[in-house]
Write a protein that holds these residues in place. Structure first.
Motif, PDB file in Angstrom:
ATOM      1  N   SER A 132      11.024  -4.250   0.539  1.00 13.41           N
ATOM      2  CA  SER A 132      11.704  -3.191   0.161  1.00 13.41           C
ATOM      3  C   SER A 132      12.066  -2.374   1.434  1.00 13.41           C
ATOM      4  O   SER A 132      11.256  -2.491   2.169  1.00 13.41           O
ATOM      5  CB  SER A 132      11.115  -2.253  -0.942  1.00 13.41           C
ATOM      6  N   SER A 133      13.092  -1.531   1.140  1.00 13.02           N
ATOM      7  CA  SER A 133      13.400  -0.540   2.292  1.00 13.02           C
ATOM      8  C   SER A 133      12.702   0.623   2.390  1.00 13.02           C
ATOM      9  O   SER A 133      12.194   1.129   1.421  1.00 13.02           O
ATOM     10  CB  SER A 133      14.993  -0.045   2.097  1.00 13.02           C
ATOM     11  N   PRO A 134      12.357   1.028   3.718  1.00 10.58           N
ATOM     12  CA  PRO A 134      11.174   2.150   3.766  1.00 10.58           C
ATOM     13  C   PRO A 134      11.618   3.240   3.020  1.00 10.58           C
ATOM     14  O   PRO A 134      10.993   4.212   2.607  1.00 10.58           O
ATOM     15  CB  PRO A 134      11.330   2.229   5.257  1.00 10.58           C
ATOM     16  N   LYS A 135      13.001   3.465   2.894  1.00 10.44           N
ATOM     17  CA  LYS A 135      13.615   4.556   2.039  1.00 10.44           C
ATOM     18  C   LYS A 135      13.064   4.741   0.565  1.00 10.44           C
ATOM     19  O   LYS A 135      13.054   5.614  -0.212  1.00 10.44           O
ATOM     20  CB  LYS A 135      15.213   4.559   2.026  1.00 10.44           C
ATOM     21  N   SER A 136      12.629   3.384  -0.144  1.00 12.78           N
ATOM     22  CA  SER A 136      12.329   3.301  -1.296  1.00 12.78           C
ATOM     23  C   SER A 136      10.882   4.048  -1.553  1.00 12.78           C
ATOM     24  O   SER A 136      10.419   4.021  -2.645  1.00 12.78           O
ATOM     25  CB  SER A 136      12.259   1.935  -1.868  1.00 12.78           C
ATOM     26  N   CYS A 137      10.231   4.156  -0.482  1.00 16.71           N
ATOM     27  CA  CYS A 137       9.035   4.949  -0.405  1.00 16.71           C
ATOM     28  C   CYS A 137       9.036   6.439  -0.368  1.00 16.71           C
ATOM     29  O   CYS A 137       7.887   7.151  -0.185  1.00 16.71           O
ATOM     30  CB  CYS A 137       8.130   4.213   0.607  1.00 16.71           C
ATOM     31  N   LEU A 138      10.092   7.116   0.014  1.00 16.60           N
ATOM     32  CA  LEU A 138      10.224   8.359   0.165  1.00 16.60           C
ATOM     33  C   LEU A 138       9.345   9.269  -0.907  1.00 16.60           C
ATOM     34  O   LEU A 138       8.888  10.348  -0.728  1.00 16.60           O
ATOM     35  CB  LEU A 138      11.591   8.830   0.620  1.00 16.60           C
ATOM     36  N   SER A 139       9.779   8.970  -2.059  1.00 14.44           N
ATOM     37  CA  SER A 139       9.285   9.723  -3.141  1.00 14.44           C
ATOM     38  C   SER A 139       7.567   9.643  -3.117  1.00 14.44           C
ATOM     39  O   SER A 139       6.964  10.744  -3.241  1.00 14.44           O
ATOM     40  CB  SER A 139       9.594   9.063  -4.647  1.00 14.44           C
ATOM     41  N   PHE A 140       7.059   8.593  -2.793  1.00 12.97           N
ATOM     42  CA  PHE A 140       5.765   8.441  -2.732  1.00 12.97           C
ATOM     43  C   PHE A 140       5.039   9.293  -1.523  1.00 12.97           C
ATOM     44  O   PHE A 140       3.918   9.954  -1.547  1.00 12.97           O
ATOM     45  CB  PHE A 140       5.265   6.954  -2.514  1.00 12.97           C
TER      46      PHE A 140
ATOM     47  N   LYS B 189       0.750   1.931  -3.390  1.00 12.75           N
ATOM     48  CA  LYS B 189       2.382   1.835  -3.758  1.00 12.75           C
ATOM     49  C   LYS B 189       3.012   1.656  -2.620  1.00 12.75           C
ATOM     50  O   LYS B 189       4.216   0.612  -2.837  1.00 12.75           O
ATOM     51  CB  LYS B 189       2.710   2.984  -4.745  1.00 12.75           C
ATOM     52  N   ILE B 190       3.235   2.233  -1.511  1.00 15.39           N
ATOM     53  CA  ILE B 190       3.878   2.154  -0.223  1.00 15.39           C
ATOM     54  C   ILE B 190       3.709   0.814   0.252  1.00 15.39           C
ATOM     55  O   ILE B 190       4.291   0.078   0.490  1.00 15.39           O
ATOM     56  CB  ILE B 190       3.389   3.328   0.882  1.00 15.39           C
ATOM     57  N   GLN B 191       2.459   0.253   0.212  1.00 11.50           N
ATOM     58  CA  GLN B 191       2.230  -0.947   0.896  1.00 11.50           C
ATOM     59  C   GLN B 191       2.928  -1.852  -0.060  1.00 11.50           C
ATOM     60  O   GLN B 191       3.258  -3.078   0.649  1.00 11.50           O
ATOM     61  CB  GLN B 191       0.400  -0.938   1.127  1.00 11.50           C
TER      62      GLN B 191
ATOM     63  N   PRO C 267      -8.772  -3.354   1.389  1.00 10.90           N
ATOM     64  CA  PRO C 267      -7.434  -3.106   0.814  1.00 10.90           C
ATOM     65  C   PRO C 267      -7.474  -2.248  -0.213  1.00 10.90           C
ATOM     66  O   PRO C 267      -7.615  -1.019  -0.013  1.00 10.90           O
ATOM     67  CB  PRO C 267      -6.892  -4.273   0.474  1.00 10.90           C
ATOM     68  N   PHE C 268      -7.360  -2.164  -1.190  1.00 13.89           N
ATOM     69  CA  PHE C 268      -7.104  -0.919  -2.314  1.00 13.89           C
ATOM     70  C   PHE C 268      -8.617  -1.000  -3.107  1.00 13.89           C
ATOM     71  O   PHE C 268      -8.742  -1.625  -4.144  1.00 13.89           O
ATOM     72  CB  PHE C 268      -6.007  -1.047  -3.322  1.00 13.89           C
TER      73      PHE C 268
END
Length: 294
Positions: A247-255, A238-240, A152-153
């Protein structure tokens, strides 16, 4: 998209069982040890035994002080691959750090290209790379490309020393434009310190060697790519985390935008763009992303 180690191994086992494995495979990841392990496991499945004890298993890796796979290594490998197998009918070649063939004008890569295009019958060639963007397009186009993500990380011991730098990179800023400039400054500062740290050692070790400057540039580039891979891995983590929290997938757009920026920077650098220009273009020209997607 990256696949987990376990998923990759399962899919390769299925392909081997169904006799649908291609003759050339490129495995890429940020972890060289993970790639070695996966390459050995696939080789074991193909040969049915410990590959290190099989006479038809060939492993090639950089040996020179310039961290290259030499032309002579490639010529010896190609000659051996076209000989009749010692046992049964299967040959397997595991070529580690394949990007090192492309250094110094890429003579080794060019010498290997014909074998990659027309491999001997019942021969599987497995290439590994932590820097697939450094490989020549002619090599990439002849391989099944599989990206493998770390378990994993996890970061390797040599990457841990870079982690404080990555944490600085990930610190948010209330002003997006100021944040871009901060990242440009951080990357320039990191590269300057990397060159300064490596240069004295090279001068002491090879004061009159003609290739010392090229070796220094290769080590600096390797350190830069290692740092950028670690930053990209941190964003994926962070996306994971966000998705696992629901969280909504939209919250990951910046990443995702940050990952695209790093991918674009690596691509420009692989095409030979000036380092300073590539860095500034990646972070100060967001319109390029829109143009590519339109």
């Amino acid at each position: 998209m990256s696949l987990s180690y376990e998923t990759c191994l399962r899919l390769f086992k299925k392909a081997i069982l169904n006799r649908r494995l291609p003759s050339a495979i490129l495995l890429s990841s940020s972890s060289s040890s993970l790639l070695v392990n996966l390459g050995m496991e696939i080789s074991r499945e193909l040969l049915g035994t410990d590959p290190t004890k099989h006479p038809d298993f060939y492993i090639v890796k950089p040996q020179s002080k310039l961290k290259r796979i030499s032309v002579q290594q490639v010529k010896d490998l190609c000659r051996d691959l076209y000989l009749r197998p010692y046992r049964e009918s299967r040959k397997v070649c595991l070529l580690l750090e394949a990007e090192s063939m492309c250094l110094g004008g890429g003579e080794a890569a060019n010498a290997f290209l014909k074998t990659l295009e027309e491999p001997p019958l019942n021969t599987t060639i497995i290439l590994t790379s932590t820097r697939p963007m450094a490989l020549f397009p002619t090599l990439l186009s002849r391989c099944l490309r599989v990206s493998v993500r770390n378990r994993p990380f996890e970061i390797s011991p040599e990457e841990r020393e870079l982690w404080p730098e990555v944490q600085k990179w990930l610190e948010p800023d209330s002003d997006p434009e100021r944040e871009k400039l901060k990242k440009i400054a951080l990357l320039h500062d990191f590269l300057l310190r990397a060159k300064t740290a490596l240069e004295p050692g090279k001068e002491e070790k090879d004061p009159e060697e003609k290739e010392s400057q090229e070796a220094l540039a290769a080590e600096t580039h390797e350190r830069r790519e290692k740092f950028l891979r670690l930053v990209e891995l941190a964003y994926w983590h962070k996306i994971q985390e966000e998705l696992e929290k629901g969280s909504s997938p939209k919250s990951c757009l910046s990443f995702i935008d940050e990952i695209r920026t790093i991918e674009r920077l690596n691509q420009d650098l692989s095409y030979g763009m000036d380092e300073n220009l590539a860095i500034e273009a990646a972070f100060l020209c967001p319109q390029r992303i829109k143009n590519r997607n339109s």
